[in-house]
Write a protein that holds these residues in place. Structure first.
Motif, short mmCIF file in Angstrom:
data_model
loop_
_atom_site.label_atom_id
_atom_site.label_comp_id
_atom_site.label_asym_id
_atom_site.label_seq_id
_atom_site.Cartn_x
_atom_site.Cartn_y
_atom_site.Cartn_z
N VAL A 123 1.01 -1.07 -0.01
CA VAL A 123 0.01 0.01 0.03
C VAL A 123 0.94 1.28 -0.12
CG1 VAL A 123 -1.97 1.26 1.46
CG2 VAL A 123 -1.88 -1.29 1.29
N GLU A 124 2.04 1.13 0.80
CA GLU A 124 2.77 2.31 0.99
C GLU A 124 4.13 1.95 1.37
OE1 GLU A 124 3.11 6.25 3.89
OE2 GLU A 124 1.07 5.44 3.36
N GLU A 125 5.23 2.67 0.91
CA GLU A 125 6.51 2.34 1.25
C GLU A 125 7.40 3.50 1.53
OE1 GLU A 125 10.48 0.21 -0.58
OE2 GLU A 125 8.74 -0.09 -1.47
N ASN A 126 8.07 3.68 2.72
CA ASN A 126 9.10 4.69 3.11
C ASN A 126 10.31 4.22 3.25
OD1 ASN A 126 9.11 4.17 6.09
ND2 ASN A 126 7.20 5.24 5.89
N ALA A 127 11.19 5.17 4.00
CA ALA A 127 12.50 4.70 3.96
C ALA A 127 12.80 3.33 5.14
CB ALA A 127 13.40 5.94 4.47
N ALA A 128 11.75 3.39 6.09
CA ALA A 128 11.75 2.63 7.31
C ALA A 128 11.25 1.37 7.14
CB ALA A 128 11.70 3.37 8.54
N SER A 129 9.90 1.51 6.42
CA SER A 129 8.78 0.24 6.68
C SER A 129 8.11 0.38 5.26
CB SER A 129 7.83 0.73 7.67
OG SER A 129 7.24 1.86 7.31
N ILE A 130 7.22 -0.93 5.24
CA ILE A 130 6.38 -0.89 4.20
C ILE A 130 5.00 -1.25 4.72
CG2 ILE A 130 5.68 -2.62 2.44
CD1 ILE A 130 8.88 -3.04 1.68
N THR A 131 3.96 -0.69 4.30
CA THR A 131 2.76 -0.82 4.71
C THR A 131 2.03 -1.86 3.78
OG1 THR A 131 2.28 1.24 5.65
CG2 THR A 131 0.52 0.04 5.24
N VAL A 132 1.38 -3.15 4.28
CA VAL A 132 0.69 -4.19 3.36
C VAL A 132 -0.69 -4.38 3.74
CG1 VAL A 132 3.24 -5.35 3.12
CG2 VAL A 132 1.55 -5.98 4.94
N ARG A 133 -1.36 -4.88 3.12
CA ARG A 133 -2.95 -5.17 2.95
C ARG A 133 -3.20 -6.64 2.60
NH1 ARG A 133 -5.78 -1.40 -0.50
NH2 ARG A 133 -5.40 -0.10 1.28
N ASN A 134 -3.93 -7.26 3.13
CA ASN A 134 -4.31 -8.62 2.86
C ASN A 134 -3.03 -9.66 2.77
OD1 ASN A 134 -7.17 -7.96 2.77
ND2 ASN A 134 -6.54 -7.22 0.60
N GLY A 135 -2.37 -9.62 3.89
CA GLY A 135 -1.16 -10.59 3.68
C GLY A 135 -1.69 -12.17 3.95
N LEU A 136 -1.10 -12.87 2.97
CA LEU A 136 -1.26 -14.31 3.04
C LEU A 136 0.21 -15.08 3.28
CD1 LEU A 136 -3.61 -14.71 0.26
CD2 LEU A 136 -4.19 -14.91 2.66
N VAL A 137 0.35 -16.21 3.95
CA VAL A 137 1.64 -16.72 4.46
C VAL A 137 1.44 -18.04 3.41
CG1 VAL A 137 2.67 -18.31 5.91
CG2 VAL A 137 1.60 -16.32 6.68
N CYS A 138 2.46 -18.10 2.52
CA CYS A 138 2.62 -19.15 1.70
C CYS A 138 3.01 -20.47 2.09
CB CYS A 138 3.87 -18.89 0.39
SG CYS A 138 3.43 -17.30 -0.54
N ILE A 139 2.16 -21.40 1.80
CA ILE A 139 2.58 -22.76 2.36
C ILE A 139 2.76 -23.59 1.17
CG2 ILE A 139 1.44 -24.89 3.62
CD1 ILE A 139 1.88 -22.26 5.37
N PRO A 140 3.98 -24.21 1.08
CA PRO A 140 4.29 -24.97 -0.04
C PRO A 140 3.51 -26.42 0.13
CG PRO A 140 6.14 -24.26 1.01
CD PRO A 140 5.18 -23.89 1.77
N GLN A 141 2.83 -26.83 -1.23
CA GLN A 141 2.27 -28.25 -1.06
C GLN A 141 2.83 -28.94 -2.53
OE1 GLN A 141 -1.72 -26.78 -1.86
NE2 GLN A 141 -1.84 -26.46 0.46
N GLN A 142 2.38 -30.29 -2.46
CA GLN A 142 3.16 -31.15 -3.41
C GLN A 142 3.20 -30.43 -4.86
OE1 GLN A 142 1.42 -34.97 -3.57
NE2 GLN A 142 2.65 -35.54 -1.59
N GLN A 143 2.10 -30.00 -5.45
CA GLN A 143 2.22 -29.55 -6.51
C GLN A 143 1.77 -28.00 -6.95
OE1 GLN A 143 2.61 -31.49 -9.57
NE2 GLN A 143 2.95 -33.23 -8.26
N SER A 144 1.62 -27.46 -5.71
CA SER A 144 1.25 -25.92 -5.92
C SER A 144 1.53 -25.29 -4.56
CB SER A 144 -0.03 -25.70 -6.06
OG SER A 144 -0.92 -26.37 -5.01
N VAL A 145 0.91 -24.28 -4.37
CA VAL A 145 1.07 -23.44 -3.29
C VAL A 145 0.13 -22.94 -2.55
CG1 VAL A 145 2.26 -21.30 -2.23
CG2 VAL A 145 3.17 -22.29 -4.01
N GLY A 146 -0.13 -23.21 -1.29
CA GLY A 146 -1.33 -22.73 -0.55
C GLY A 146 -1.44 -21.50 0.29
#
Length: 95
Positions: free
Chosen positions: A20-43
């Motif tokens: 959403v926004e970035e400055n010298a010290a930080s990044i602002t994010v929205r709707n973060g999802l953790v990637c979970i590796p699966q056998q044939q794809s990513v969840g």
């Protein structure tokens, strides 16, 4: 247009999120999802699950970000579908 990126956090998590926004010290994010590796794809599983949904943006210190990278187009489309963005049709090979 959504600015979707992959963030590798120093804890080892890979987060797909809209920047959403970035400055010298930080990044602002929205709707973060953790990637979970699966056998044939990513969840995906939600990141920061107990954050107040009325304030969906999270500011992340750049001290804890190992890298920021472009997201694979298939993953980006899946993310965009989940959060109401525009998706790009996959290129199909005509045989």
């Amino acid at each position: 247009k959504m600015n979707v990126k992959l963030l590798r956090i120093s804890t080892g998590e890979e987060i797909v999120a809209e920047i959403v926004e970035e400055n010298a010290a930080s990044i602002t994010v929205r709707n973060g999802l953790v990637c979970i590796p699966q056998q044939q794809s990513v969840g995906f599983i939600p990141w920061a699950t107990v954050v107040d949904k009325m304030e969906p943006e999270i500011e992340v210190s750049k001290n804890f970000i190992v890298y920021i990278a472009a997201v694979d187009p298939t993953v980006k489309n899946k993310y965009s579908e989940m959060f109401g963005g525009i998706t790009t049709p996959e290129k199909k090979l005509i045989l």
